[in-house]
Write a protein that holds these residues in place. Structure first.
Motif, mmCIF file in Angstrom:
data_model
loop_
_atom_site.group_PDB
_atom_site.id
_atom_site.type_symbol
_atom_site.label_atom_id
_atom_site.label_comp_id
_atom_site.label_asym_id
_atom_site.label_seq_id
_atom_site.Cartn_x
_atom_site.Cartn_y
_atom_site.Cartn_z
ATOM 1 N N UNK A 117 49.138 -25.779 25.727
ATOM 2 C CA UNK A 117 48.866 -24.513 26.409
ATOM 3 C C UNK A 117 47.941 -24.774 27.590
ATOM 4 N N UNK A 118 48.312 -24.292 28.770
ATOM 5 C CA UNK A 118 47.446 -24.487 29.945
ATOM 6 C C UNK A 118 46.358 -23.418 29.980
ATOM 7 N N UNK A 119 46.744 -22.152 29.742
ATOM 8 C CA UNK A 119 45.785 -21.049 29.668
ATOM 9 C C UNK A 119 46.483 -19.816 29.108
ATOM 10 N N UNK A 120 45.680 -18.834 28.734
ATOM 11 C CA UNK A 120 46.206 -17.592 28.177
ATOM 12 C C UNK A 120 45.658 -16.424 28.991
ATOM 13 N N UNK A 121 46.496 -15.435 29.250
ATOM 14 C CA UNK A 121 46.081 -14.244 29.988
ATOM 15 C C UNK A 121 46.165 -13.030 29.069
ATOM 16 N N UNK A 122 45.029 -12.379 28.868
ATOM 17 C CA UNK A 122 44.983 -11.137 28.099
ATOM 18 C C UNK A 122 44.825 -9.981 29.089
ATOM 19 N N UNK A 123 45.817 -9.105 29.146
ATOM 20 C CA UNK A 123 45.785 -7.953 30.056
ATOM 21 C C UNK A 123 45.392 -6.726 29.241
ATOM 22 N N UNK A 124 44.368 -6.022 29.699
ATOM 23 C CA UNK A 124 43.853 -4.892 28.930
ATOM 24 C C UNK A 124 43.336 -3.805 29.867
ATOM 25 N N UNK A 125 43.589 -2.567 29.506
ATOM 26 C CA UNK A 125 43.057 -1.438 30.269
ATOM 27 C C UNK A 125 41.653 -1.141 29.784
ATOM 28 N N UNK A 126 40.674 -1.485 30.616
ATOM 29 C CA UNK A 126 39.266 -1.294 30.250
ATOM 30 C C UNK A 126 38.489 -0.979 31.520
#
Length: 592
Positions: A117-126
């Protein structure tokens, strides 16, 4: 917003491959939709993931007590929550539930990042992310693997604002001092957060006083004068309080103190970025005006005067290139000499620490500890002590190495700066190269978007920039990368049960592996830095040679145009029109 009138086209027309117009528009665009990328860094087990869970108000990131995060995790704003897992060698995947995140990010499920895994993106409305803030949970130093170290180093190298987690009890230790000293140089702004793990108020206050003094001492050593007060936060209480609606626990955690601090850097970011844009577009315009005035002057010369002037400029640029080539040859000799020194040093340190490890573990065996579990733990403890000693010695050595090489790079930078002041063609070329290197950065224009970042483009006012600035930046990461490699590659294999008379022979392969690891880490990190610096300088020299050839072709065209009076008159009108257009934009506004 767009640049007014024909400013973008004019800047592109006279800046060659540097495309000042496009770069100027990017500056303006970055102010319209800016991102402030803030990595959270620190030694492993400091509570980085817990702190981020508290900030976003949800227990998304795994945060067990042992080392957990093994890949970088970006948390950014989006209308709908989603999780993207990006790999080094295949397309990204979407996760349906955040509980599955641990399968990729948790070292217990993805040991040593075996999944690539190179990186992880967590998309969140905050609300806290809505302004463009992007938080990055980086693997703790000590849990880095070769698979993710390059990605982690990219975040550290190319951003200029960070949150660094430090301990309360025990206070900042020698190894953490070394890490802080190495990483702090890479950022223009660092917020130090002291994570509280249940210590008493007195312990917290005494720890803050001690850690603040340590940071002040480190700041003096690396010429950082402005150090913000440490912010003490109980990340666990903050996360538990906000997730389980315990308002009193949340308020006492002091997370709001950190959030207010971050707000102060993000609220007026647009104005800061527009100020950056105006400053650097102004520099572009000044340079292009100088170039147009020079072209107007050439247009009004006789053919003989023009030929003589062009020949003189070309000759001066060639001579300067030869001088710089000699300086780069000296740099390469220095790098080779240093490589030999590092090779000898790595063998000595590895040999010393191998013997220390052997003596320590043999003493344990001689005292009757031959059980696998106990012996394994003893081996790990003694090994970690040897690693810490190796880190301290390596850091001191690398510090001296970096100083010597940096001094040589500064000599080359001074030569380039003086050349730019003395010769028109050199000034045009070097500024163009500087911005070319700026555009080539991994995160590019976001460097400026980080707010308060150091401009590493043209060497304005004697500052180190362009290819030399990139080389110096590469050099600054030597110790950080070395420390990460040391701590990320220590041997933690289980040692099999054996009787005392056979245990020493059973354990020798582990000791030999430790020796090879220490030696390889020191050598590999220096070789990587040496190769990167060499590549940057080779690219710069090759660009100079290409520029000489393009200069000859351009000068031939100028002479040809000079023989055609009609074309020469049209060219003069075009030059004057473009010059007036830039002056007008300069006096009014640069964008709509």
């Amino acid at each position: 917003m767009i640049l007014v009138g024909k400013v973008k086209d004019i800047l592109n027309k006279y800046s060659g491959n540097a495309l000042y117009g496009d770069l100027s528009q990017k500056f303006v665009d970055s102010a319209e939709s800016p991102e402030l990328i803030v990595p959270v860094i620190g030694m492993q087990g400091m509570g980085k993931s817990t702190l981020l869970n508290a900030i976003i108000g949800e227990n998304i990131l795994p945060n067990e007590a042992d080392e957990t995060t093994c890949v970088p995790v970006e948390i950014r704003f989006g209308e709908e929550t989603r999780i993207e897992v990006h790999f080094t060698s295949k397309p990204f995947e979407l996760l349906n539930e955040h509980k599955d995140l641990k399968l990729y990010v948790d070292n217990n499920y993805n040991p040593g990042n075996q999944l690539g895994v190179s990186h992880i993106v967590v998309v969140k409305k905050h609300r806290f992310l809505e302004s463009g803030l992007v938080l990055v949970d980086l693997p703790g130093v000590g849990s880095l693997t070769k698979n993710n170290q390059e990605t982690t180093m990219r975040y550290i190298k190319n951003l200029c604002f960070a949150i660094m987690i430090i301990p309360t009890v025990p206070t900042i230790r020698r190894m953490e001092e070394i890490f802080i000293k190495s990483v702090w140089k890479a950022f223009s702004k660092v917020i130090f957060v002291q994570n509280i793990f249940g210590e008493s108020k007195r312990e917290v206050m005494e720890s803050i006083d001690f850690n603040q003094k340590v940071l002040s001492d480190i700041g003096q050593q690396i010429n950082i004068s402005e150090i913000d007060p440490i912010i003490a936060v109980n990340a666990y209480d903050a996360a538990y309080g906000i997730i389980h609606k315990h308002n009193d626990m949340y308020e006492k955690s002091n997370l709001n103190g950190l959030l207010n601090h971050l707000d102060s850097y993000t609220s007026d970011r647009r104005e800061i970025l527009l100020a950056y844009a105006k400053q650097h577009i102004g520099e572009f315009i000044t340079e292009i005006k100088t170039k147009i005035n020079k072209l107007i002057e050439e247009n009004q010369m006789s053919i003989d005067e023009l030929q003589r002037s062009l020949d003189e400029n070309e000759l001066e640029f060639k001579q300067s290139t030869e001088k710089i080539e000699l300086e780069v040859e000296e740099l390469q000799l220095l790098l080779k000499k240093t490589s030999r020194e590092i090779k000898t040093f790595s063998m000595r340190i590895a040999r010393e620490q191998k013997e220390n490890l052997r003596v320590g573990i043999y003493h344990v065996i001689d005292c009757g500890v031959v059980d696998g579990d106990q012996l394994t733990q003893a081996f790990v403890d003694i090994q970690n002590g040897c690693v810490n000693d190796a880190i301290e010695q390596t850091f001191d050595k690398m510090d001296g190495v970096m100083t010597e090489i940096r001094n040589k790079l500064e000599e080359i930078n001074l030569l380039i700066s003086r050349e730019s002041e003395a010769n028109y063609e050199s000034m045009i070329f070097n500024n163009s190269e500087a911005f070319k290197f700026e555009k080539g950065l991994d995160i590019g224009i976001k460097l400026v978007g980080a707010g308060g970042g150091i401009w590493v483009g043209a060497a304005v006012g004697g500052a180190i920039g362009g290819p030399i600035g990139v080389a110096v930046g590469i050099l600054a990461m030597l110790s950080v990368s070395a420390i990460s490699s040391f701590l990320g590659s220590t041997t933690k294999k289980e040692i099999v049960k054996a009787r005392a008379r056979t245990t020493k022979s059973e354990i020798e392969p582990y000791i030999e592996s430790f020796y090879n690891t220490i030696r390889a880490v020191i050598l590999d990190n220096y070789k990587s830095i040496e190769a990167d610096v060499t590549n940057v300088m080779d690219e710069y020299l090759n660009s100079r040679k290409e520029y000489i050839n393009s200069l000859k072709a351009e000068n031939a065209q100028k002479i040809q145009r000079a023989y055609n009076e009609t074309e020469s008159d049209l060219r003069l009108k075009e030059l004057k029109f473009d010059l007036e257009s830039l002056k007008k934009a300069e006096g009014e506004k640069l964008w709509d």
